[in-house]
Design a protein around this motif. Sequence first.
Motif, PDB file in Angstrom:
ATOM      1  N   THR A   1       0.834  -1.202   0.000  1.00 16.05           N
ATOM      2  CA  THR A   1       0.000   0.000   0.000  1.00 16.05           C
ATOM      3  C   THR A   1       0.869   1.252   0.000  1.00 16.05           C
TER       4      THR A   1
ATOM      5  N   ILE B   1      -5.286  -0.760  -0.349  1.00  8.69           N
ATOM      6  CA  ILE B   1      -6.346  -0.640   0.654  1.00  8.69           C
ATOM      7  C   ILE B   1      -7.262  -1.853   0.607  1.00  8.69           C
ATOM      8  N   MET B   2      -7.544  -2.348  -0.589  1.00 12.15           N
ATOM      9  CA  MET B   2      -8.341  -3.578  -0.710  1.00 12.15           C
ATOM     10  C   MET B   2      -7.624  -4.756  -0.054  1.00 12.15           C
TER      11      MET B   2
ATOM     12  N   ILE C   1      -5.535  -4.580   2.479  1.00 10.76           N
ATOM     13  CA  ILE C   1      -5.648  -4.392   3.933  1.00 10.76           C
ATOM     14  C   ILE C   1      -7.040  -4.791   4.420  1.00 10.76           C
ATOM     15  N   MET C   2      -8.066  -4.451   3.656  1.00 11.56           N
ATOM     16  CA  MET C   2      -9.426  -4.836   4.042  1.00 11.56           C
ATOM     17  C   MET C   2      -9.589  -6.353   4.078  1.00 11.56           C
ATOM     18  N   LYS C   3      -9.000  -7.042   3.126  1.00 13.32           N
ATOM     19  CA  LYS C   3      -9.097  -8.502   3.109  1.00 13.32           C
ATOM     20  C   LYS C   3      -8.310  -9.125   4.257  1.00 13.32           C
TER      21      LYS C   3
ATOM     22  N   THR D   1      -7.938  -7.770   7.202  1.00 13.84           N
ATOM     23  CA  THR D   1      -8.763  -7.625   8.403  1.00 13.84           C
ATOM     24  C   THR D   1      -9.903  -8.638   8.405  1.00 13.84           C
ATOM     25  N   ASP D   2     -10.379  -9.034   7.226  1.00 17.42           N
ATOM     26  CA  ASP D   2     -11.381 -10.110   7.153  1.00 17.42           C
ATOM     27  C   ASP D   2     -10.799 -11.432   7.651  1.00 17.42           C
TER      28      ASP D   2
ATOM     29  N   ASP E   1     -10.938 -11.301  11.429  1.00 12.59           N
ATOM     30  CA  ASP E   1     -12.307 -11.479  11.907  1.00 12.59           C
ATOM     31  C   ASP E   1     -12.751 -12.934  11.810  1.00 12.59           C
TER      32      ASP E   1
ATOM     33  N   SER F   1     -10.913 -15.536   2.496  1.00 17.09           N
ATOM     34  CA  SER F   1     -10.314 -14.226   2.766  1.00 17.09           C
ATOM     35  C   SER F   1      -8.809 -14.263   2.592  1.00 17.09           C
TER      36      SER F   1
ATOM     37  N   TRP G   1      -4.944  -9.720  -3.795  1.00 16.03           N
ATOM     38  CA  TRP G   1      -4.856  -8.273  -3.819  1.00 16.03           C
ATOM     39  C   TRP G   1      -3.438  -7.785  -3.545  1.00 16.03           C
TER      40      TRP G   1
END
Length: 100
Positions: A33, A42-43, A45-47, A49-50, A53, A66, A73
């Motif tokens: 990033t 950013i995508m 990083i979002m994955k 964090t998935d 979770d 994920s 990504w």
Amino acid sequence: MQPTPSTSTASSNGSVGKKRHVHYYMMPAIFVTLFCFWPTGIMAIMKVTDIDDARRRGDAIYLQTSKTAAKKWIGITFLFGVVVVSSVFLVIGWQIFLKP
């Protein structure tokens, strides 16, 4: 009397009670990033964090999807950054060395 179901964690190789190690991709996602291409980073990083979770919930199927998406990504971001940086250096080199 019926047996009660076990609540321990089971891994894919059949061992009960051991938690599997999940590779965490946050550092590569932050690296690409910052140094490659931020929109797709950013995508990534979002994955990532998935992944965290899903690991906390214990959802193995969503964890695997994920994880695959995060690796995808990160790879896309890295390749895009390499292509952009190579193109910039190629144009600069062309202007410096081949300009009449």
